[in-house]
Enzyme design. Sequence first.
Site, short mmCIF file in Angstrom:
data_model
loop_
_atom_site.label_atom_id
_atom_site.label_comp_id
_atom_site.label_asym_id
_atom_site.label_seq_id
_atom_site.Cartn_x
_atom_site.Cartn_y
_atom_site.Cartn_z
N ASN A 11 3.81 -25.25 -37.48
CA ASN A 11 2.49 -25.81 -37.23
C ASN A 11 1.67 -24.72 -36.53
O ASN A 11 1.81 -24.53 -35.33
CB ASN A 11 2.63 -27.06 -36.35
CG ASN A 11 1.29 -27.64 -35.94
OD1 ASN A 11 0.25 -27.23 -36.47
ND2 ASN A 11 1.30 -28.56 -35.00
N TRP A 12 0.87 -24.04 -37.31
CA TRP A 12 0.11 -22.91 -36.74
C TRP A 12 -1.03 -23.36 -35.83
O TRP A 12 -1.63 -22.55 -35.15
CB TRP A 12 -0.45 -22.04 -37.87
CG TRP A 12 0.58 -21.18 -38.55
CD1 TRP A 12 1.90 -21.03 -38.20
CD2 TRP A 12 0.38 -20.32 -39.69
NE1 TRP A 12 2.52 -20.15 -39.04
CE2 TRP A 12 1.60 -19.70 -39.97
CE3 TRP A 12 -0.73 -20.04 -40.49
CZ2 TRP A 12 1.77 -18.81 -41.02
CZ3 TRP A 12 -0.57 -19.15 -41.55
CH2 TRP A 12 0.67 -18.53 -41.80
N LYS A 13 -1.38 -24.64 -35.91
CA LYS A 13 -2.53 -25.17 -35.15
C LYS A 13 -3.77 -24.31 -35.45
O LYS A 13 -3.89 -23.80 -36.57
CB LYS A 13 -2.19 -25.21 -33.67
CG LYS A 13 -0.88 -25.96 -33.41
CD LYS A 13 -0.61 -26.27 -31.97
CE LYS A 13 0.71 -27.00 -31.88
NZ LYS A 13 1.06 -27.40 -30.52
N HIS A 96 -0.28 -36.04 -34.81
CA HIS A 96 0.11 -35.06 -33.79
C HIS A 96 -0.51 -35.47 -32.45
O HIS A 96 -1.64 -35.95 -32.41
CB HIS A 96 -0.35 -33.66 -34.20
CG HIS A 96 0.25 -32.60 -33.33
ND1 HIS A 96 -0.23 -32.33 -32.08
CD2 HIS A 96 1.33 -31.80 -33.51
CE1 HIS A 96 0.52 -31.38 -31.53
NE2 HIS A 96 1.47 -31.05 -32.38
N GLU A 98 -1.89 -33.84 -30.21
CA GLU A 98 -3.19 -33.23 -29.93
C GLU A 98 -4.30 -34.00 -30.62
O GLU A 98 -5.40 -34.14 -30.09
CB GLU A 98 -3.17 -31.74 -30.35
CG GLU A 98 -2.38 -30.90 -29.36
CD GLU A 98 -1.68 -29.68 -29.94
OE1 GLU A 98 -2.06 -29.24 -31.04
OE2 GLU A 98 -0.76 -29.18 -29.28
N GLU A 168 8.06 -35.52 -30.75
CA GLU A 168 7.50 -34.45 -29.94
C GLU A 168 7.08 -35.00 -28.59
O GLU A 168 5.96 -35.52 -28.45
CB GLU A 168 6.27 -33.83 -30.65
CG GLU A 168 6.58 -33.24 -32.00
CD GLU A 168 5.58 -32.16 -32.37
OE1 GLU A 168 6.02 -31.04 -32.58
OE2 GLU A 168 4.37 -32.45 -32.40
N GLY A 174 4.04 -26.88 -26.08
CA GLY A 174 3.32 -25.71 -25.59
C GLY A 174 3.53 -25.42 -24.11
O GLY A 174 2.83 -24.60 -23.52
N SER A 213 8.21 -26.84 -27.78
CA SER A 213 8.80 -25.62 -27.23
C SER A 213 10.16 -25.28 -27.83
O SER A 213 11.07 -24.84 -27.13
CB SER A 213 8.89 -25.71 -25.69
OG SER A 213 7.60 -25.82 -25.13
N GLY A 234 5.49 -24.89 -33.08
CA GLY A 234 4.14 -24.41 -32.80
C GLY A 234 4.15 -22.93 -32.47
O GLY A 234 4.28 -22.08 -33.35
N GLY A 235 4.07 -22.63 -31.19
CA GLY A 235 3.94 -21.24 -30.72
C GLY A 235 4.90 -20.26 -31.38
O GLY A 235 4.48 -19.17 -31.83
#
Length: 251
Positions: A11-13, A96, A98, A168, A174, A213, A234-235
Amino acid sequence: MTERQILVAANWKMNGTLEAIRPLVDAIIRGVQGISNEVAICPPSVYISELTTLLNGSEIRLGAQNVSHLEKGAFTGEISISMLSDFACQYVIVGHSERRALYAETDVLVAEKFKAVQSGGMTSILCVGELLEERESNDTEKVIARQIDAVIEKAGIEAFKNAVIAYEPVWAIGTGKTATPEQAQEVHEFIRLRLARHDNQTADNVRILYGGSVKADNAEQLFKMADIDGGLIGGASLVAEDFLTICKAMR
Ligand code: PGA
């Protein structure tokens, strides 16, 4: 028991530039050759077309990070299911945290999006997860049950035959604070049992990813747990070497 194939989804966001994603995708394509896990990339929507081209001929699946629950019309800035269908999009992330927190997406809206993805012949990656204060007040299961039940109510348990769930915990996203494999396993098992109330086979077959994470050095510990079937990353998905290590993590 069903043998569920591990899925590792990036998930590159809202990250990346055209210049940056080309070498990243190239490294991922070369790095995942011959591995047995399934790999997917969910880029920002403006890059979906580019990724369709870049991933052509590779085994890597393409996904979107969001979609409208509506078919078409005067909805400035939104993207429809049929637009995603124009590309080789297979997965769509819905719900998600976010989106829930920053764009006020409710359980009902998330369920509608899930249903729209289903009707469009694509596969939802349905995200659920509790806030830190909800975990601390022992409300984790209550929150997860509410988020899952809202989708079952709207789309039906049958829709989960072609769906992926991602647990999640919001406090782990993150933050560098990963849930322990045991903490994650506990909730994954709870989710599976929640689905099993409606249909055992579907509950047994559905893949439940962990997200929050996940890093190169903790992926394998997580994926070894009985009800963890991969990760939503993600990251760490923005760094080819880290992401590839996660893609290769085995049960
Ligand atoms: P993270 O994000 O890996 O950066 O914690 C995961 C996610 O939000 O899907």
